[in-house]
Design an enzyme around this catalytic site. Sequence first.
Site, PDB file in Angstrom:
ATOM      1  N   TYR A  41      35.735  20.740 -16.967  1.00  0.00           N
ATOM      2  CA  TYR A  41      35.963  21.551 -18.174  1.00  0.00           C
ATOM      3  C   TYR A  41      35.553  20.764 -19.431  1.00  0.00           C
ATOM      4  O   TYR A  41      34.826  21.278 -20.285  1.00  0.00           O
ATOM      5  CB  TYR A  41      37.439  21.936 -18.233  1.00  0.00           C
ATOM      6  CG  TYR A  41      37.811  22.831 -19.394  1.00  0.00           C
ATOM      7  CD1 TYR A  41      37.600  24.208 -19.327  1.00  0.00           C
ATOM      8  CD2 TYR A  41      38.380  22.308 -20.540  1.00  0.00           C
ATOM      9  CE1 TYR A  41      37.952  25.030 -20.387  1.00  0.00           C
ATOM     10  CE2 TYR A  41      38.737  23.131 -21.604  1.00  0.00           C
ATOM     11  CZ  TYR A  41      38.521  24.490 -21.519  1.00  0.00           C
ATOM     12  OH  TYR A  41      38.869  25.316 -22.583  1.00  0.00           O
ATOM     13  N   SER A  44      36.511  23.753 -27.415  1.00  0.00           N
ATOM     14  CA  SER A  44      37.884  23.328 -27.137  1.00  0.00           C
ATOM     15  C   SER A  44      38.080  21.967 -27.788  1.00  0.00           C
ATOM     16  O   SER A  44      37.098  21.246 -28.038  1.00  0.00           O
ATOM     17  CB  SER A  44      38.080  23.196 -25.626  1.00  0.00           C
ATOM     18  OG  SER A  44      39.294  22.536 -25.328  1.00  0.00           O
TER      19      SER A  44
HETATM   20  N1  LIG Z   1      43.711  29.114 -24.091  1.00  0.00           N
HETATM   21  C1  LIG Z   1      43.465  27.877 -24.488  1.00  0.00           C
HETATM   22  O1  LIG Z   1      44.377  27.020 -24.577  1.00  0.00           O
HETATM   23  C2  LIG Z   1      42.079  27.466 -24.867  1.00  0.00           C
HETATM   24  C3  LIG Z   1      41.932  26.260 -25.569  1.00  0.00           C
HETATM   25  C4  LIG Z   1      40.663  25.852 -25.915  1.00  0.00           C
HETATM   26  C5  LIG Z   1      39.559  26.628 -25.600  1.00  0.00           C
HETATM   27  N2  LIG Z   1      39.736  27.789 -24.917  1.00  0.00           N
HETATM   28  C6  LIG Z   1      38.538  28.559 -24.585  1.00  0.00           C
HETATM   29  O2  LIG Z   1      38.672  29.855 -25.115  1.00  0.00           O
HETATM   30  C7  LIG Z   1      37.959  30.782 -24.289  1.00  0.00           C
HETATM   31  C8  LIG Z   1      38.882  31.931 -23.913  1.00  0.00           C
HETATM   32  O3  LIG Z   1      39.983  31.378 -23.231  1.00  0.00           O
HETATM   33  P1  LIG Z   1      41.306  32.220 -22.925  1.00  0.00           P
HETATM   34  O4  LIG Z   1      42.413  31.251 -22.933  1.00  0.00           O
HETATM   35  O5  LIG Z   1      41.365  33.435 -23.762  1.00  0.00           O
HETATM   36  O6  LIG Z   1      41.012  32.598 -21.382  1.00  0.00           O
HETATM   37  P2  LIG Z   1      41.471  33.888 -20.531  1.00  0.00           P
HETATM   38  O7  LIG Z   1      42.724  34.419 -21.073  1.00  0.00           O
HETATM   39  O8  LIG Z   1      41.420  33.449 -19.107  1.00  0.00           O
HETATM   40  O9  LIG Z   1      40.286  34.901 -20.802  1.00  0.00           O
HETATM   41  C9  LIG Z   1      38.995  34.584 -20.322  1.00  0.00           C
HETATM   42  C10 LIG Z   1      38.072  35.739 -20.600  1.00  0.00           C
HETATM   43  O10 LIG Z   1      36.796  35.439 -20.021  1.00  0.00           O
HETATM   44  C11 LIG Z   1      36.403  36.562 -19.223  1.00  0.00           C
HETATM   45  N3  LIG Z   1      35.574  36.142 -18.104  1.00  0.00           N
HETATM   46  C12 LIG Z   1      35.862  35.204 -17.172  1.00  0.00           C
HETATM   47  N4  LIG Z   1      34.887  35.135 -16.258  1.00  0.00           N
HETATM   48  C13 LIG Z   1      33.955  36.061 -16.615  1.00  0.00           C
HETATM   49  C14 LIG Z   1      32.728  36.484 -16.060  1.00  0.00           C
HETATM   50  N5  LIG Z   1      32.224  35.934 -14.932  1.00  0.00           N
HETATM   51  N6  LIG Z   1      32.041  37.455 -16.697  1.00  0.00           N
HETATM   52  C15 LIG Z   1      32.525  38.018 -17.815  1.00  0.00           C
HETATM   53  N7  LIG Z   1      33.679  37.659 -18.395  1.00  0.00           N
HETATM   54  C16 LIG Z   1      34.396  36.691 -17.797  1.00  0.00           C
HETATM   55  C17 LIG Z   1      37.723  37.164 -18.760  1.00  0.00           C
HETATM   56  O11 LIG Z   1      37.568  38.540 -18.501  1.00  0.00           O
HETATM   57  P3  LIG Z   1      37.528  39.211 -17.062  1.00  0.00           P
HETATM   58  O12 LIG Z   1      38.446  38.425 -16.178  1.00  0.00           O
HETATM   59  O13 LIG Z   1      37.976  40.604 -17.369  1.00  0.00           O
HETATM   60  O14 LIG Z   1      36.109  39.132 -16.671  1.00  0.00           O
HETATM   61  C18 LIG Z   1      38.576  37.019 -20.012  1.00  0.00           C
HETATM   62  O15 LIG Z   1      38.341  38.073 -20.912  1.00  0.00           O
HETATM   63  C19 LIG Z   1      37.444  29.980 -23.091  1.00  0.00           C
HETATM   64  O16 LIG Z   1      36.112  29.593 -23.315  1.00  0.00           O
HETATM   65  C20 LIG Z   1      38.338  28.758 -23.096  1.00  0.00           C
HETATM   66  O17 LIG Z   1      37.724  27.642 -22.514  1.00  0.00           O
HETATM   67  C21 LIG Z   1      40.966  28.230 -24.536  1.00  0.00           C
END
Ligand SMILES: NC(=O)c1ccc[n+]([C@@H]2O[C@H](COP(=O)([O-])OP(=O)(O)OC[C@H]3O[C@@H](n4cnc5c(N)ncnc54)[C@H](OP(=O)(O)O)[C@@H]3O)[C@@H](O)[C@H]2O)c1
Length: 259
Positions: free
Chosen positions: A159, A146
């Site tokens: 985080y 991130s």
């Molecule tokens: N969105 C942003 O602005 C942003 C910015 C910077 C970095 N990121 C990073 O990008 C990554 C993805 O973020 P996102 O925004 O796409 O989040 P999201 O929409 O909440 O998706 C998170 C994913 O992680 C899975 N997950 C969560 N807990 C889990 C567990 N215990 N076991 C297996 N799978 C699990 C969820 O699937 P299930 O719920 O189906 O298990 C889902 O597929 C993260 O590492 C986040 O920190 C995001």
Amino acid sequence: MGFGDLSGRTVVITGASKGIGARACRALARAGASVVGLARSEDDLAALKSELNGDGLAFDYKVVDLVAADAADRLDALMSAHVPDVFINNAGATRPAAFQDVTVEDFDDIMRLNLKAGFFATQAAVKAMKAFPRPEVSRSIIHMSSMLGRVALPGRVVYAATKHALEGLTKAMALDLAEDGIRVNSICPTYIETPLTQPLLENPVFRGFVAEKMPLSTPQQPIGQVGDLDGALLFLTDSALSDLVTGTNLVVDGGWTAQ
Ligand SMILES: NC(=O)c1ccc[n+]([C@@H]2O[C@H](COP(=O)([O-])OP(=O)(O)OC[C@H]3O[C@@H](n4cnc5c(N)ncnc54)[C@H](OP(=O)(O)O)[C@@H]3O)[C@@H](O)[C@H]2O)c1
């Protein structure tokens, strides 16, 4: 194989059911990779499989809870069955709270998923990779970090700590795994509209703050979208494009952290 052609490459990605991970599955399968997505929500994974297979693309999934007691055994088994050329450590969560308000439970839950589970899922992927002879092209690990792995914001202490740790892990792993031809890099996105950020971004004040902080924000596209990461993912996945790139981070933040 031309640039951006991932035919014959197996990509395993965590957090595949939603948001950035689901989009990564779409983008990499469309580039020809055989993609295996991991997450807990079977309905979402099955819908993604139906969509991608329906388009003639190679996608399969496994339902795995990365923090469950049996995760290590399950990951070992599935990585042996689907030996990754590329592993994307993407699953993550956040629980915003000011430093003084962080509970032990918050701390443990976010550290456990973002850092510990990602670390050991990656270890299982590398174990499976190393059990096979080194291929002609390099293999790749991508940590979804991130911009909060590089800078901080108020109320994001745990985080930010996990993502800063991922940045250190990226560099250290790159050194450990270079002799095996495994590249290790991270992607550092800004705020991207996903289920993770929806509760934050539906607040117009916070949304305005994010748009204000990002120099490349426009009235047409004020906030980052999942597709904004396609290029970074393809670049780090395709060894023809990034064969000498390891131990670094690819920042996709619209200029936020340049200030
Ligand atoms: N969105 C942003 O602005 C942003 C910015 C910077 C970095 N990121 C990073 O990008 C990554 C993805 O973020 P996102 O925004 O796409 O989040 P999201 O929409 O909440 O998706 C998170 C994913 O992680 C899975 N997950 C969560 N807990 C889990 C567990 N215990 N076991 C297996 N799978 C699990 C969820 O699937 P299930 O719920 O189906 O298990 C889902 O597929 C993260 O590492 C986040 O920190 C995001």
